[in-house]
Design a protein around this motif. Structure first.
Motif, PDB file in Angstrom:
ATOM      1  N   THR A   1       9.951  84.597  66.546  1.00  0.00           N
ATOM      2  CA  THR A   1       9.619  83.172  66.485  1.00  0.00           C
ATOM      3  C   THR A   1       9.403  82.769  65.027  1.00  0.00           C
ATOM      4  OG1 THR A   1       8.547  83.338  68.641  1.00  0.00           O
ATOM      5  CG2 THR A   1       7.951  81.436  67.308  1.00  0.00           C
ATOM      6  N   LEU A   2       9.878  81.585  64.676  1.00  0.00           N
ATOM      7  CA  LEU A   2       9.740  81.095  63.300  1.00  0.00           C
ATOM      8  C   LEU A   2       9.039  79.747  63.296  1.00  0.00           C
ATOM      9  CD1 LEU A   2      10.686  81.341  60.229  1.00  0.00           C
ATOM     10  CD2 LEU A   2      12.557  79.827  60.894  1.00  0.00           C
ATOM     11  N   LEU A   3       8.080  79.594  62.388  1.00  0.00           N
ATOM     12  CA  LEU A   3       7.495  78.268  62.145  1.00  0.00           C
ATOM     13  C   LEU A   3       8.075  77.779  60.822  1.00  0.00           C
ATOM     14  CD1 LEU A   3       5.043  76.456  60.699  1.00  0.00           C
ATOM     15  CD2 LEU A   3       5.455  76.117  63.102  1.00  0.00           C
ATOM     16  N   MET A   4       8.747  76.625  60.861  1.00  0.00           N
ATOM     17  CA  MET A   4       9.321  76.063  59.643  1.00  0.00           C
ATOM     18  C   MET A   4       8.555  74.799  59.273  1.00  0.00           C
ATOM     19  SD  MET A   4      13.274  74.971  58.933  1.00  0.00           S
ATOM     20  CE  MET A   4      14.108  76.264  59.770  1.00  0.00           C
ATOM     21  N   ASP A   5       7.981  74.787  58.071  1.00  0.00           N
ATOM     22  CA  ASP A   5       7.235  73.609  57.614  1.00  0.00           C
ATOM     23  C   ASP A   5       8.229  72.674  56.934  1.00  0.00           C
ATOM     24  OD1 ASP A   5       5.533  71.753  56.540  1.00  0.00           O
ATOM     25  OD2 ASP A   5       4.045  73.218  55.862  1.00  0.00           O
ATOM     26  N   LEU A   6       8.570  71.597  57.607  1.00  0.00           N
ATOM     27  CA  LEU A   6       9.581  70.695  57.042  1.00  0.00           C
ATOM     28  C   LEU A   6       8.996  69.670  56.067  1.00  0.00           C
ATOM     29  CD1 LEU A   6      12.208  70.016  59.856  1.00  0.00           C
ATOM     30  CD2 LEU A   6      12.401  71.465  57.856  1.00  0.00           C
ATOM     31  N   HIS A   7       7.695  69.779  55.779  1.00  0.00           N
ATOM     32  CA  HIS A   7       7.175  68.996  54.652  1.00  0.00           C
ATOM     33  C   HIS A   7       7.700  69.738  53.423  1.00  0.00           C
ATOM     34  CE1 HIS A   7       4.399  68.245  57.962  1.00  0.00           C
ATOM     35  NE2 HIS A   7       4.138  67.080  57.397  1.00  0.00           N
ATOM     36  N   LEU A   8       8.666  69.141  52.739  1.00  0.00           N
ATOM     37  CA  LEU A   8       9.367  69.928  51.714  1.00  0.00           C
ATOM     38  C   LEU A   8       8.431  70.312  50.583  1.00  0.00           C
ATOM     39  CD1 LEU A   8      12.813  68.169  51.694  1.00  0.00           C
ATOM     40  CD2 LEU A   8      12.078  70.195  52.937  1.00  0.00           C
ATOM     41  N   ALA A   9       7.436  69.462  50.317  1.00  0.00           N
ATOM     42  CA  ALA A   9       6.451  69.815  49.291  1.00  0.00           C
ATOM     43  C   ALA A   9       5.050  69.571  49.840  1.00  0.00           C
ATOM     44  CB  ALA A   9       6.671  68.979  48.043  1.00  0.00           C
ATOM     45  N   HIS A  10       4.139  70.483  49.505  1.00  0.00           N
ATOM     46  CA  HIS A  10       2.718  70.342  49.807  1.00  0.00           C
ATOM     47  C   HIS A  10       2.385  70.232  51.300  1.00  0.00           C
ATOM     48  CE1 HIS A  10       2.603  69.965  45.555  1.00  0.00           C
ATOM     49  NE2 HIS A  10       3.206  68.791  45.552  1.00  0.00           N
ATOM     50  N   GLY A  11       3.147  70.884  52.153  1.00  0.00           N
ATOM     51  CA  GLY A  11       2.766  70.993  53.569  1.00  0.00           C
ATOM     52  C   GLY A  11       1.695  72.066  53.698  1.00  0.00           C
ATOM     53  N   ASP A  12       0.990  72.096  54.836  1.00  0.00           N
ATOM     54  CA  ASP A  12      -0.145  73.023  54.889  1.00  0.00           C
ATOM     55  C   ASP A  12      -0.078  74.049  56.017  1.00  0.00           C
ATOM     56  OD1 ASP A  12      -0.529  71.148  56.810  1.00  0.00           O
ATOM     57  OD2 ASP A  12      -2.338  70.286  55.933  1.00  0.00           O
ATOM     58  N   ALA A  13       1.095  74.259  56.609  1.00  0.00           N
ATOM     59  CA  ALA A  13       1.193  75.249  57.702  1.00  0.00           C
ATOM     60  C   ALA A  13       0.775  76.650  57.221  1.00  0.00           C
ATOM     61  CB  ALA A  13       2.604  75.279  58.274  1.00  0.00           C
ATOM     62  N   ALA A  14       1.111  76.982  55.961  1.00  0.00           N
ATOM     63  CA  ALA A  14       0.780  78.327  55.437  1.00  0.00           C
ATOM     64  C   ALA A  14      -0.727  78.562  55.454  1.00  0.00           C
ATOM     65  CB  ALA A  14       1.331  78.485  54.019  1.00  0.00           C
TER      66      ALA A  14
ATOM     67  N   TYR B   1      16.464  83.356  65.411  1.00  0.00           N
ATOM     68  CA  TYR B   1      15.184  83.439  66.135  1.00  0.00           C
ATOM     69  C   TYR B   1      15.346  82.888  67.548  1.00  0.00           C
ATOM     70  CZ  TYR B   1      12.846  84.449  61.763  1.00  0.00           C
ATOM     71  OH  TYR B   1      12.446  85.045  60.595  1.00  0.00           O
ATOM     72  N   ARG B   2      14.557  83.445  68.479  1.00  0.00           N
ATOM     73  CA  ARG B   2      14.584  82.920  69.846  1.00  0.00           C
ATOM     74  C   ARG B   2      13.903  81.546  69.898  1.00  0.00           C
ATOM     75  NH1 ARG B   2      15.632  80.800  73.398  1.00  0.00           N
ATOM     76  NH2 ARG B   2      15.463  81.171  75.632  1.00  0.00           N
ATOM     77  N   TYR B   3      12.806  81.415  69.109  1.00  0.00           N
ATOM     78  CA  TYR B   3      12.101  80.130  69.073  1.00  0.00           C
ATOM     79  C   TYR B   3      11.909  79.690  67.624  1.00  0.00           C
ATOM     80  CZ  TYR B   3      11.092  81.256  73.889  1.00  0.00           C
ATOM     81  OH  TYR B   3      11.237  81.584  75.210  1.00  0.00           O
ATOM     82  N   VAL B   4      12.229  78.438  67.374  1.00  0.00           N
ATOM     83  CA  VAL B   4      11.994  77.868  66.047  1.00  0.00           C
ATOM     84  C   VAL B   4      11.126  76.632  66.258  1.00  0.00           C
ATOM     85  CG1 VAL B   4      13.050  76.834  64.007  1.00  0.00           C
ATOM     86  CG2 VAL B   4      14.252  78.657  65.235  1.00  0.00           C
ATOM     87  N   VAL B   5       9.925  76.628  65.657  1.00  0.00           N
ATOM     88  CA  VAL B   5       9.040  75.468  65.778  1.00  0.00           C
ATOM     89  C   VAL B   5       9.033  74.749  64.434  1.00  0.00           C
ATOM     90  CG1 VAL B   5       6.688  74.695  66.277  1.00  0.00           C
ATOM     91  CG2 VAL B   5       7.621  76.685  67.487  1.00  0.00           C
ATOM     92  N   LEU B   6       9.248  73.435  64.465  1.00  0.00           N
ATOM     93  CA  LEU B   6       9.320  72.657  63.231  1.00  0.00           C
ATOM     94  C   LEU B   6       8.079  71.786  63.093  1.00  0.00           C
ATOM     95  CD1 LEU B   6      12.969  71.305  63.755  1.00  0.00           C
ATOM     96  CD2 LEU B   6      12.297  73.358  62.492  1.00  0.00           C
ATOM     97  N   ASP B   7       7.360  71.928  61.970  1.00  0.00           N
ATOM     98  CA  ASP B   7       6.244  71.023  61.666  1.00  0.00           C
ATOM     99  C   ASP B   7       6.850  69.894  60.824  1.00  0.00           C
ATOM    100  OD1 ASP B   7       3.851  69.818  61.105  1.00  0.00           O
ATOM    101  OD2 ASP B   7       3.125  71.380  59.746  1.00  0.00           O
ATOM    102  N   CYS B   8       7.010  68.714  61.435  1.00  0.00           N
ATOM    103  CA  CYS B   8       7.810  67.656  60.802  1.00  0.00           C
ATOM    104  C   CYS B   8       6.963  66.543  60.196  1.00  0.00           C
ATOM    105  CB  CYS B   8       8.697  66.977  61.839  1.00  0.00           C
ATOM    106  SG  CYS B   8       9.780  68.106  62.654  1.00  0.00           S
ATOM    107  N   PRO B   9       7.356  66.060  59.017  1.00  0.00           N
ATOM    108  CA  PRO B   9       6.714  64.857  58.493  1.00  0.00           C
ATOM    109  C   PRO B   9       7.215  63.649  59.287  1.00  0.00           C
ATOM    110  CG  PRO B   9       8.459  65.597  57.015  1.00  0.00           C
ATOM    111  CD  PRO B   9       8.412  66.569  58.156  1.00  0.00           C
TER     112      PRO B   9
END
Ligand SMILES: Nc1ncnc2c1ncn2[C@@H]1O[C@H](COP(=O)(O)OP(=O)(O)OP(=O)(O)O)[C@@H](O)[C@H]1O
Ligand SMILES: [Mg+2]
Length: 380
Positions: A157-170, A237-245
């Motif tokens: 599983t992958l979490l992709m932070d699509l806030h290209l700058a200064h996102g806070d998923a990490a 990945y089987r699952y890709v979750v996107l944290d979107c702005p």
């Protein structure tokens, strides 16, 4: 297999022949025959090309085609580049706009860009999470969904932070990645599985993370690049979750590649207004089936009840996450998603959400597991 193209509403007799010369399986369809040519439940083409050069306005059939065949790409061929019409087209889910003087090579390239979504083998499920307003809890939802999906399914599983700058998923995962989603987008031409694995950060909680960048964004990015990245991730990945702005038109266009879009709202009037607009736009773009509504920080005693929310948002609320600030913030400060410590109602609600997304049966209510000690130990 060659790309199947439906050329709709064209008076240009040579157009379909030129498309066939280019290797497309092209068929010409009159606007009035669109429904008969592509009936409900049929497979549909890989791409529609709507030739609107002879029309005074965009035909409503564009939206209809998008709703019925959400994964088919849509190209418009028009007399000119008209910003107002282009914006309206974008809302309808159009991916490409080609204007006169018509170059068949340009149309060819546009079809290849939009038809990739269906032409490419996709195995993973992509879930985009979008907050209706700042601070509603959308990153919390995305991060916990990814963690619970990994735990419940055992699949990559992958979490992709699509806030290209200064996102806070990490921060939610307690990691500080040096390579970001921006690096991946800038090197999109180099993407293969080995290179991609080098870009992601593994987390203790389970999912891999492609985090946001700490450097400021110079200029914009093209939606097609983001979309290619999302599609690529779904092959690895089987699952890709996107944290979107939420307020980035490029990202909204790119999340078209997602299998499901979850709009997160809460019980505040301002959020609901914004959620209603976003949900309607997304329903037009992606088809109503792919858009799900979630309520975060749910308070059963609020003046605004779930039924009110459903009335305003024009659809059922599929997922409800209770309000539990103490648990949410404590997990954030520990640097681990709160589902890792599964003793709260909030964690349970994220787990149920993940099992639903993964198509796994709901976990039976476990009185035995929790027991009296479990209850005493902080089960809320
Ligand atoms: N269910 C919940 N109950 C109570 N507090 C919550 C809940 N979910 C998240 N929070 C808290 O709300 C705050 C904002 O959460 P989060 O960062 O997930 O929101 P966001 O929508 O991603 O915000 P942003 O717009 O900044 O990206 C955090 O302090 C988080 O711990
Ligand atoms: Mg966020």
């Amino acid at each position: 297999m060659s790309i199947a193209v439906s050329l709709v509403g064209s008076d240009d007799r040579d157009f379909v022949a030129k498309l066939r010369e280019r290797g497309f399986r092209a068929a010409s369809v009159a606007l009035s025959e669109l429904e008969a040519a592509h009936p409900m439940g049929s497979k549909g083409p890989d791409a529609f090309v709507f030739d609107v050069r002879g029309l005074s306005r965009l035909p409503r059939e564009i939206g209809q085609a998008k709703r019925q065949f959400p994964s088919a790409g849509i190209v418009i061929v028009a007399k000119a580049l008209d910003p107002t019409e282009m914006l309206e087209a974008m809302r309808m889910g159009v991916n490409e706009w080609v204007a006169e003087p018509l170059q068949i090579a340009e149309v060819d390239a546009a079809i290849h860009r939009v038809a990739r979504v269906t032409a490419r083998p996709m195995m993973g499920k992509t879930i985009a999470v979008l907050g209706a307003k700042g601070g509603v809890g959308s990153t919390s939802v995305a991060v916990n969904l990814a963690t619970a999906l990994r735990a419940a399914s055992g699949q990559p599983t992958l979490l992709m932070d699509l806030h290209l700058a200064h996102g806070d998923a990490a921060v939610f995962f307690g990691v500080d990645p040096h390579i970001s989603v921006l690096d991946a987008i800038e090197n999109i031409h180099r993407l293969d599985e080995t290179y991609f694995k080098g870009l992601v950060t593994t987390t203790k909680a389970g999912p891999d993370l492609l985090g946001s960048s700490n450097r400021p964004l110079q200029g914009g990015v093209e939606a097609m690049r983001v979309r290619s990245l999302i599609e690529f991730a779904a092959t690895a990945y089987r699952y890709v979750v996107l944290d979107c702005p939420r307020s980035d038109a490029t990202m909204i266009e790119a999340i078209d590649a997602a299998s499901t879009v979850v709009v997160v709202a809460n019980q505040e009037l301002a959020t609901l207004r914004s959620a209603s607009r976003i949900a309607n736009d997304l329903r037009m773009r992606c088809g109503a089936d792919r858009v799900k509504l979630a309520l975060s920080r749910f308070d059963p005693l609020s003046d605004i009840r779930q039924a009110d929310v459903e009335r305003v948002l024009g659809g059922p609320v599929k997922y409800v996450f209770p309000s539990d600030y103490r648990t949410a913030v404590a997990a954030l400060n520990r640097g681990e998603p709160l589902v890792v410590e599964p003793r709260s109602r909030l964690a349970e609600s994220f787990e149920e959400f993940a099992r639903d997304v993964a198509g796994l049966p709901a976990r039976p209510k476990e009185t035995a597991k929790a027991g009296l000690f479990g209850l005493l130990g902080g089960r809320r």
